[in-house]
Design a protein around this motif. Structure first.
Motif, mmCIF file in Angstrom:
data_model
loop_
_atom_site.group_PDB
_atom_site.id
_atom_site.type_symbol
_atom_site.label_atom_id
_atom_site.label_comp_id
_atom_site.label_asym_id
_atom_site.label_seq_id
_atom_site.Cartn_x
_atom_site.Cartn_y
_atom_site.Cartn_z
ATOM 1 N N VAL A 22 0.853 -1.193 0.000
ATOM 2 C CA VAL A 22 0.000 0.000 0.000
ATOM 3 C C VAL A 22 0.885 1.238 0.000
ATOM 4 C CG1 VAL A 22 -1.740 1.304 1.281
ATOM 5 C CG2 VAL A 22 -1.838 -1.194 1.227
ATOM 6 N N SER A 23 0.558 2.189 -0.855
ATOM 7 C CA SER A 23 1.314 3.430 -0.906
ATOM 8 C C SER A 23 0.990 4.290 0.309
ATOM 9 C CB SER A 23 0.965 4.212 -2.178
ATOM 10 O OG SER A 23 1.548 5.510 -2.139
ATOM 11 N N THR A 24 1.976 5.019 0.783
ATOM 12 C CA THR A 24 1.745 5.942 1.899
ATOM 13 C C THR A 24 1.160 7.267 1.409
ATOM 14 O OG1 THR A 24 4.038 6.738 1.721
ATOM 15 C CG2 THR A 24 3.592 4.961 3.296
ATOM 16 N N TYR A 25 0.965 7.369 0.090
ATOM 17 C CA TYR A 25 0.380 8.586 -0.474
ATOM 18 C C TYR A 25 -1.070 8.339 -0.886
ATOM 19 C CZ TYR A 25 5.245 10.034 -0.482
ATOM 20 O OH TYR A 25 6.519 10.354 -0.078
ATOM 21 N N ALA A 26 -1.707 9.345 -1.426
ATOM 22 C CA ALA A 26 -3.136 9.297 -1.712
ATOM 23 C C ALA A 26 -3.502 8.182 -2.687
ATOM 24 C CB ALA A 26 -3.596 10.644 -2.276
ATOM 25 N N ASN A 27 -4.585 7.468 -2.343
ATOM 26 C CA ASN A 27 -5.134 6.479 -3.270
ATOM 27 C C ASN A 27 -6.311 7.100 -4.026
ATOM 28 O OD1 ASN A 27 -7.187 6.608 -1.383
ATOM 29 N ND2 ASN A 27 -6.876 4.544 -0.580
ATOM 30 N N ASN A 39 -9.338 18.787 4.872
ATOM 31 C CA ASN A 39 -9.127 17.521 4.168
ATOM 32 C C ASN A 39 -8.088 17.619 3.055
ATOM 33 O OD1 ASN A 39 -11.420 15.421 5.050
ATOM 34 N ND2 ASN A 39 -12.280 17.480 5.085
ATOM 35 N N VAL A 40 -8.258 18.567 2.153
ATOM 36 C CA VAL A 40 -7.367 18.665 1.002
ATOM 37 C C VAL A 40 -6.051 19.355 1.374
ATOM 38 C CG1 VAL A 40 -7.123 19.469 -1.373
ATOM 39 C CG2 VAL A 40 -9.381 18.757 -0.520
ATOM 40 N N CYS A 41 -6.157 20.593 1.877
ATOM 41 C CA CYS A 41 -4.946 21.352 2.205
ATOM 42 C C CYS A 41 -4.188 20.718 3.372
ATOM 43 C CB CYS A 41 -5.311 22.798 2.533
ATOM 44 S SG CYS A 41 -6.139 23.660 1.176
ATOM 45 N N HIS A 42 -4.931 20.224 4.339
ATOM 46 C CA HIS A 42 -4.309 19.520 5.472
ATOM 47 C C HIS A 42 -3.418 18.382 4.983
ATOM 48 C CE1 HIS A 42 -4.468 15.935 8.109
ATOM 49 N NE2 HIS A 42 -4.171 16.786 9.075
ATOM 50 N N ASP A 43 -3.950 17.573 4.077
ATOM 51 C CA ASP A 43 -3.194 16.426 3.570
ATOM 52 C C ASP A 43 -1.985 16.878 2.755
ATOM 53 O OD1 ASP A 43 -5.200 15.000 4.754
ATOM 54 O OD2 ASP A 43 -6.248 14.510 2.895
ATOM 55 N N ALA A 44 -2.175 17.953 1.990
ATOM 56 C CA ALA A 44 -1.077 18.450 1.159
ATOM 57 C C ALA A 44 0.054 19.019 2.009
ATOM 58 C CB ALA A 44 -1.597 19.515 0.199
ATOM 59 N N ILE A 45 -0.299 19.757 3.064
ATOM 60 C CA ILE A 45 0.726 20.344 3.930
ATOM 61 C C ILE A 45 1.466 19.259 4.699
ATOM 62 C CG2 ILE A 45 1.120 21.916 5.881
ATOM 63 C CD1 ILE A 45 -1.232 23.587 4.843
ATOM 64 N N HIS A 46 0.796 18.135 4.924
ATOM 65 C CA HIS A 46 1.456 16.974 5.525
ATOM 66 C C HIS A 46 2.289 16.212 4.490
ATOM 67 C CE1 HIS A 46 0.518 16.490 9.718
ATOM 68 N NE2 HIS A 46 -0.772 16.727 9.534
ATOM 69 N N SER A 63 0.931 13.351 -2.485
ATOM 70 C CA SER A 63 1.756 12.873 -3.602
ATOM 71 C C SER A 63 3.221 12.778 -3.188
ATOM 72 C CB SER A 63 1.608 13.833 -4.788
ATOM 73 O OG SER A 63 2.553 13.549 -5.794
ATOM 74 N N PRO A 64 3.970 11.876 -3.810
ATOM 75 C CA PRO A 64 5.420 11.826 -3.554
ATOM 76 C C PRO A 64 6.142 13.000 -4.204
ATOM 77 C CG PRO A 64 4.806 10.221 -5.237
ATOM 78 C CD PRO A 64 3.527 10.771 -4.687
ATOM 79 N N HIS A 65 5.429 13.725 -5.067
ATOM 80 C CA HIS A 65 6.011 14.876 -5.757
ATOM 81 C C HIS A 65 5.747 16.144 -4.947
ATOM 82 C CE1 HIS A 65 6.683 12.241 -9.162
ATOM 83 N NE2 HIS A 65 5.393 11.933 -9.169
ATOM 84 N N LEU A 66 6.792 16.782 -4.481
ATOM 85 C CA LEU A 66 6.646 17.964 -3.634
ATOM 86 C C LEU A 66 5.874 19.079 -4.323
ATOM 87 C CD1 LEU A 66 10.181 18.178 -1.952
ATOM 88 C CD2 LEU A 66 8.059 17.288 -0.996
ATOM 89 N N ALA A 67 6.037 19.203 -5.646
ATOM 90 C CA ALA A 67 5.352 20.262 -6.383
ATOM 91 C C ALA A 67 3.833 20.099 -6.307
ATOM 92 C CB ALA A 67 5.805 20.267 -7.839
ATOM 93 N N VAL A 68 3.358 18.852 -6.374
ATOM 94 C CA VAL A 68 1.913 18.584 -6.296
ATOM 95 C C VAL A 68 1.389 18.971 -4.918
ATOM 96 C CG1 VAL A 68 0.131 16.802 -6.363
ATOM 97 C CG2 VAL A 68 2.034 16.754 -8.014
ATOM 98 N N ASN A 69 2.095 18.565 -3.878
ATOM 99 C CA ASN A 69 1.685 18.934 -2.519
ATOM 100 C C ASN A 69 1.689 20.443 -2.337
ATOM 101 O OD1 ASN A 69 1.319 16.280 -1.326
ATOM 102 N ND2 ASN A 69 3.537 16.051 -1.461
ATOM 103 N N LYS A 70 2.670 21.100 -2.938
ATOM 104 C CA LYS A 70 2.783 22.549 -2.789
ATOM 105 C C LYS A 70 1.619 23.259 -3.480
ATOM 106 C CE LYS A 70 6.233 26.215 -2.940
ATOM 107 N NZ LYS A 70 7.642 26.557 -3.259
ATOM 108 N N ILE A 71 1.212 22.750 -4.638
ATOM 109 C CA ILE A 71 0.086 23.353 -5.367
ATOM 110 C C ILE A 71 -1.199 23.263 -4.538
ATOM 111 C CG2 ILE A 71 -1.452 23.054 -7.349
ATOM 112 C CD1 ILE A 71 1.063 22.234 -8.965
ATOM 113 N N PHE A 72 -1.457 22.077 -3.992
ATOM 114 C CA PHE A 72 -2.674 21.905 -3.190
ATOM 115 C C PHE A 72 -2.567 22.634 -1.848
ATOM 116 C CE2 PHE A 72 -3.418 18.577 -6.270
ATOM 117 C CZ PHE A 72 -4.795 18.622 -6.436
#
Length: 217
Positions: free
Chosen positions: A32-37, A85-92, A96-105
């Motif tokens: 199981v990935s530790t990132y979003a399914n 839900n969305v921003c909380h997960d992104a800031i954590h 995504s394993p891609h930092l740019a994706v997390n930063k956008i959200f």
């Protein structure tokens, strides 16, 4: 006065090491990935679409005042859902394993009037260090007197109904982020036991993004 909290050194805590190893083993053994399914991405899509759709409906539709008031409440709730839900997960960095994706959200937080920088301090640093400890974790200081999260808080009769009215109160979270909460937290000397020292650029970001979102709204 709030008592100072002391923690056992993580390197000396068998509990922490055991829990961490079991969690890691679960993801590895079950592949199981530790990132979003898919479900997590659907959640993000649903809340973001709901927020944008409700906002556009308020701007473009010719509806009665009671319906517009209901839509305003729904907009506030979607704003809170996006933040929690969305921003909380992104800031954590959990989307995504891609930092740019997390930063956008994470940046979406600015669009609903909240500061990802302040959230990171209040939630990622303080809340996850002093989780639910009254007087230290300021994340549980939500609508004091109306919503009770801690045994240390004073009890009153209205709180027996908080599971009904809490959803409506959460619709005001967006307004609190825009006009009050971030400023209050930013200019405190410390949040919990975390002493605040802000880079100068964060002063600019706080005021610029707030003024921009207020002007846009």
């Amino acid at each position: 006065m709030t008592k100072k909290v002391k923690f056992t050194n993580a390197n000396k805590s068998a509990f922490y090491a055991t829990v961490r190893s079991r969690v890691d083993a679960y993801f590895t053994e079950n592949n199981v990935s530790t990132y979003a399914n898919g479900q997590m991405w659907f959640k993000a899509y649903f809340f973001l679409t709901g927020l944008v759709g409700t906002y556009l409906l308020i701007l473009t539709a010719s509806l009665s005042l009671p319906i517009m008031l209901l839509l305003a409440i729904i907009l506030g709730m979607f704003g809170a859902f996006v933040g929690f839900n969305v921003c909380h997960d992104a800031i954590h960095k959990a989307l995504s394993p891609h930092l740019a994706v997390n930063k956008i959200f994470s940046f979406v937080f600015n669009l609903i009037g909240a500061s990802p920088y302040v959230w990171n301090i209040c939630h990622n640093i303080v809340h996850h260090t002093y989780t639910n400890i009254a007087g230290h974790d300021e994340d549980i200081d939500v609508a004091p007197g109306l919503i009770r999260f801690s045994d240390a808080e004073t009890v009153n009769r209205v709180q027996r109904y908080q599971h009904f009215y809490a959803f409506v109160l959460y619709s005001f979270a967006m307004l609190s982020w825009v006009f009050r909460k971030d400023y209050k937290k930013f200019f405190q000397k410390k949040i919990g036991e975390h002493v605040l020292t802000h880079p100068k650029i964060e002063y600019f970001k706080l005021f610029f993004t707030k003024e921009s979102i207020i002007s846009y709204l």
